[in-house]
Design an enzyme around this catalytic site. Structure first.
Site, PDB file in Angstrom:
ATOM      1  N   ASP A 144      -6.198  -2.678   7.101  1.00  0.00           N
ATOM      2  CA  ASP A 144      -5.005  -3.503   6.894  1.00  0.00           C
ATOM      3  C   ASP A 144      -3.733  -2.669   7.078  1.00  0.00           C
ATOM      4  O   ASP A 144      -3.534  -1.670   6.382  1.00  0.00           O
ATOM      5  CB  ASP A 144      -5.063  -4.076   5.473  1.00  0.00           C
ATOM      6  N   ASP A 145      -2.890  -3.070   8.003  1.00  0.00           N
ATOM      7  CA  ASP A 145      -1.587  -2.416   8.225  1.00  0.00           C
ATOM      8  C   ASP A 145      -1.698  -0.960   8.682  1.00  0.00           C
ATOM      9  O   ASP A 145      -0.766  -0.172   8.489  1.00  0.00           O
ATOM     10  CB  ASP A 145      -0.703  -2.462   6.959  1.00  0.00           C
ATOM     11  N   CYS A 186      -0.865 -10.381   9.305  1.00  0.00           N
ATOM     12  CA  CYS A 186      -2.250 -10.494   8.854  1.00  0.00           C
ATOM     13  C   CYS A 186      -2.999 -11.796   9.161  1.00  0.00           C
ATOM     14  O   CYS A 186      -3.965 -11.792   9.910  1.00  0.00           O
ATOM     15  CB  CYS A 186      -2.236 -10.251   7.367  1.00  0.00           C
ATOM     16  N   LYS A 212     -10.757  -8.527   2.360  1.00  0.00           N
ATOM     17  CA  LYS A 212      -9.636  -9.468   2.417  1.00  0.00           C
ATOM     18  C   LYS A 212      -9.924 -10.671   3.317  1.00  0.00           C
ATOM     19  O   LYS A 212     -10.256 -10.498   4.485  1.00  0.00           O
ATOM     20  CB  LYS A 212      -8.422  -8.735   2.956  1.00  0.00           C
ATOM     21  N   HIS A 269      -7.695 -13.977   3.368  1.00  0.00           N
ATOM     22  CA  HIS A 269      -6.342 -14.358   3.793  1.00  0.00           C
ATOM     23  C   HIS A 269      -6.309 -15.434   4.880  1.00  0.00           C
ATOM     24  O   HIS A 269      -5.434 -15.432   5.748  1.00  0.00           O
ATOM     25  CB  HIS A 269      -5.530 -13.122   4.247  1.00  0.00           C
ATOM     26  N   ASP A 276      -5.268  -4.825  11.742  1.00  0.00           N
ATOM     27  CA  ASP A 276      -4.914  -6.242  11.895  1.00  0.00           C
ATOM     28  C   ASP A 276      -3.536  -6.413  12.511  1.00  0.00           C
ATOM     29  O   ASP A 276      -3.210  -7.470  13.053  1.00  0.00           O
ATOM     30  CB  ASP A 276      -5.007  -6.993  10.560  1.00  0.00           C
ATOM     31  N   ASN A 277      -2.717  -5.375  12.406  1.00  0.00           N
ATOM     32  CA  ASN A 277      -1.384  -5.378  13.031  1.00  0.00           C
ATOM     33  C   ASN A 277      -0.888  -3.941  12.964  1.00  0.00           C
ATOM     34  O   ASN A 277      -1.572  -3.071  12.406  1.00  0.00           O
ATOM     35  CB  ASN A 277      -0.420  -6.338  12.307  1.00  0.00           C
ATOM     36  N   LYS A 318       4.912  -3.633  12.161  1.00  0.00           N
ATOM     37  CA  LYS A 318       4.418  -4.911  11.635  1.00  0.00           C
ATOM     38  C   LYS A 318       5.562  -5.924  11.580  1.00  0.00           C
ATOM     39  O   LYS A 318       6.690  -5.545  11.297  1.00  0.00           O
ATOM     40  CB  LYS A 318       3.854  -4.682  10.231  1.00  0.00           C
TER      41      LYS A 318
END
Ligand SMILES: *[C@@H]1O[C@H](CO)[C@@H](O)[C@H](O)[C@H]1NC(C)=O
Ligand SMILES: *[C@@H]1O[C@H](CO)[C@@H](O)[C@H](O)[C@H]1NC(C)=O
Ligand SMILES: *[C@@H]1O[C@H](CO)[C@@H](O)[C@H](O)[C@H]1NC(C)=O
Ligand SMILES: *[C@@H]1O[C@H](CO)[C@@H](O)[C@H](O)[C@H]1NC(C)=O
Ligand SMILES: *[C@@H]1O[C@H](CO)[C@@H](O)[C@H](O)[C@H]1NC(C)=O
Length: 482
Positions: A32-33, A70, A124, A126, A269-270, A287
């Site tokens: 994530d990130d 995300c 996660k 989301h 994811d980004n 992001k």
């Protein structure tokens, strides 16, 4: 001689058939990130030996694109469909919003199950939870340990006022106080250890790391004495614990004798969230933006089925491609009508990508009103409107004081059309729309073609029922408000 040849040939065919018939175990890891410059194989200041080894022994993707935030990326991973067609193109799903990934889509775990896989998810989601039918165990996963929302505390597992950790359909209060990476890893190891290796395993592992809040056990931050900035130091520790988790899980696969038969896909994811110490240097932006720093994801594949290893693959890949690509690796049946392209042969044989264009995103919801659209056509990238926040180029922070990041922000007066040639100018320094008006016209026409499929962003105001349901469930987020 001829007979020998025929026998040999028959044997070869049989052998190849049985080889290709063997379905790999698949580990799909999402970080994530995590930024372009946040891994050791690009940045020697980062301590990620396990990730580096997998990446260097596999295929590192140089042009694997994701959405700028995300929920849109995860919806693309799961459905193979551009988020602007499912209404998930705008920002992310908020805890109080009664929205989820449309229920009429066939998603990746469902298709894996159909192909004979055991399917498990840890981490996660989301993609919405307002109804049970929106949640992982109702959408193809045999089991689920994780959280529905984003940005929870790594120890307390709460966000926006309520607890958010679930074991299948039960609120998992028992992990309160424990750092998520440890028990996510343990669960993955348990699943692998208890798995009957005769059945193919699909394990989707979208880790909490390295999204904010910036939290990690001290010892991981202390591995970075050469980083002066406190935020970047702790962020770096969060990357290293993620790397350790991946090392532990691959070790369990080895102990179980499953490793040689496992295909691993790793992707962010980004791009990195620059305000929380991530880094995309030398790419532009981060992001939330359609710049390369927001959308060109850190990604690689490693393991079973890849014929060419230790390479960098430069062909274009988009987040929507992962579903059909993994289904192909699994020998499964493709879902018709999606945007994703099956890139499995291109990747495993190091052949040209089957993709020549993609939409970075189309989001007409955006305020202030310019909209936000970008498209890639070969080497060309055209922006229409606001590219999104963080507009500059940033090296990893290393001052004791945080570097102010809000330089170079798009303003209403800026030219609303921007063209770049990504092959010549991957870091987006040279805006050339005035030199190539016919390219601008051409790609604008293509974007307008795509607009015919744009559905309005599903971005409703907070639903008060979400809170009532959570309160009724003892203070934990819970389905049942749509
Ligand atoms: C799902 O439903 C939406 C809205 O009704 C529709 O536009 C779309 O075509 C459907 N998709 C599939 C794959 O059935
Ligand atoms: C979750 O579901 C799986 C599959 O049915 C089951 O094996 C597991 O024990 C369940 N876990 C919990 C905590 O109920
Ligand atoms: C950060 O700055 C310190 C002191 O100037 C220097 O010794 C160190 O190498 C730098 N670290 C990084 C990661 O740039
Ligand atoms: C990895 O395994 C080691 C050895 O069991 C353990 O000490 C460590 O806490 C584990 N790390 C993670 C992130 O699970
Ligand atoms: C865009 O360029 C391609 C190739 O040069 C050409 O075939 C196509 O007709 C052009 N499309 C538009 C809308 O100008």
């Amino acid at each position: 001689m001829a007979t020998t040849f025929i026998i040999f040939f028959t044997f070869l065919c049989f052998f190849q058939k049985s080889l290709s018939a063997k379905q790999p175990h698949i580990l799909f890891i999402v970080a994530d990130d995590l930024g372009w410059n946040d891994v050791g194989f690009r940045n020697p200041d980062m301590i990620t030996p396990n990730i580096d080894k997998l990446a260097n022994e596999g295929v590192i993707f140089d042009s694997a694109y994701v959405l700028p935030v995300c929920s849109p990326s995860r919806s693309a991973f799961m459905s193979g469909i551009y988020p602007f067609k499912t209404g998930l193109q705008h920002y992310v799903i908020g805890a109080y919003q009664n929205v989820c990934l449309p229920l009429n889509l066939t998603i990746l775990p469902q298709q894996m199950k159909k192909s004979g896989y055991a399917t498990h998810m840890i981490g996660k989601w989301h993609l919405g939870f307002c109804n049970w039918n929106c949640t992982p165990t109702y959408r193809g996963f045999d089991s689920y340990l994780g959280y529905y929302n984003a940005a929870e505390d790594y120890y307390k597992h709460n966000v926006a006022g309520f607890y958010d950790l679930h074991d299948n359909e039960t609120t998992a209060w028992n992990f309160n106080g424990k750092y998520s990476t440890y028990f996510f890893t343990e669960r993955a190891q348990e699943i692998i250890t208890n798995h009957n290796a005769e059945q193919p395993l699909f394990l989707y592992l979208p880790f909490q790391n390295v999204h904010e809040p910036i939290e990690v056990p001290e010892k991981y931050a202390n591995m970075y004495p050469h980083v002066m900035n406190r935020g970047r130091k702790y962020f770096s520790g969060m990357v290293t614990i993620l790397d350790e988790a991946i090392g532990n899980i691959t070790q369990t696969l080895k102990d179980k004798g499953m490793y040689e038969d496992t295909l691993i896909l790793f992707t962010a994811d980004n791009g990195a969230e620059l305000l929380y110490y991530g880094n995309n240097w030398p790419l532009r932006g981060g992001k939330h933006s359609l710049w390369e720093g927001g959308t060109r994801g850190t990604s690689f594949m490693s393991g079973a089925g890849l014929q060419k290893k230790g390479i960098t693959y430069s062909g274009l890949i988009h987040a929507v491609d992962w579903m059909p690509t993994l289904i192909a690796a699994a020998g499964g049946e493709q879902v018709p009508g999606i945007d994703g392209i099956n890139q499995w042969d291109s990747i495993r044989l190091n052949e040209p990508s089957k993709r020549t264009e993609f939409i970075y995103n189309l989001d007409d919801f955006y305020i202030p009103t310019q909209g936000h659209a970008a498209m890639r056509d070969g080497d060309w990238k055209l922006f229409l409107g606001y590219p999104g926040l963080m507009d500059g180029w940033y090296k990893p922070m290393n001052d004791t004081e945080d570097t102010p990041l809000y330089n170079l922000i798009y303003s209403e007066g800026d030219y609303p059309v921007q063209l770049f040639n990504i092959a010549d100018d991957p870091n987006e320094y040279h805006e050339i729309s005035l030199q190539y008006p016919h390219i601008v016209a051409n790609i604008t026409a293509k974007i307008n073609q795509y607009r015919q499929w744009l559905v309005p962003a599903k971005y409703p105001p907070s639903d008060p029922k979400a809170k009532q349901v959570a309160e009724k469930n003892g203070g934990a987020w819970y389905p049942g408000f749509c």
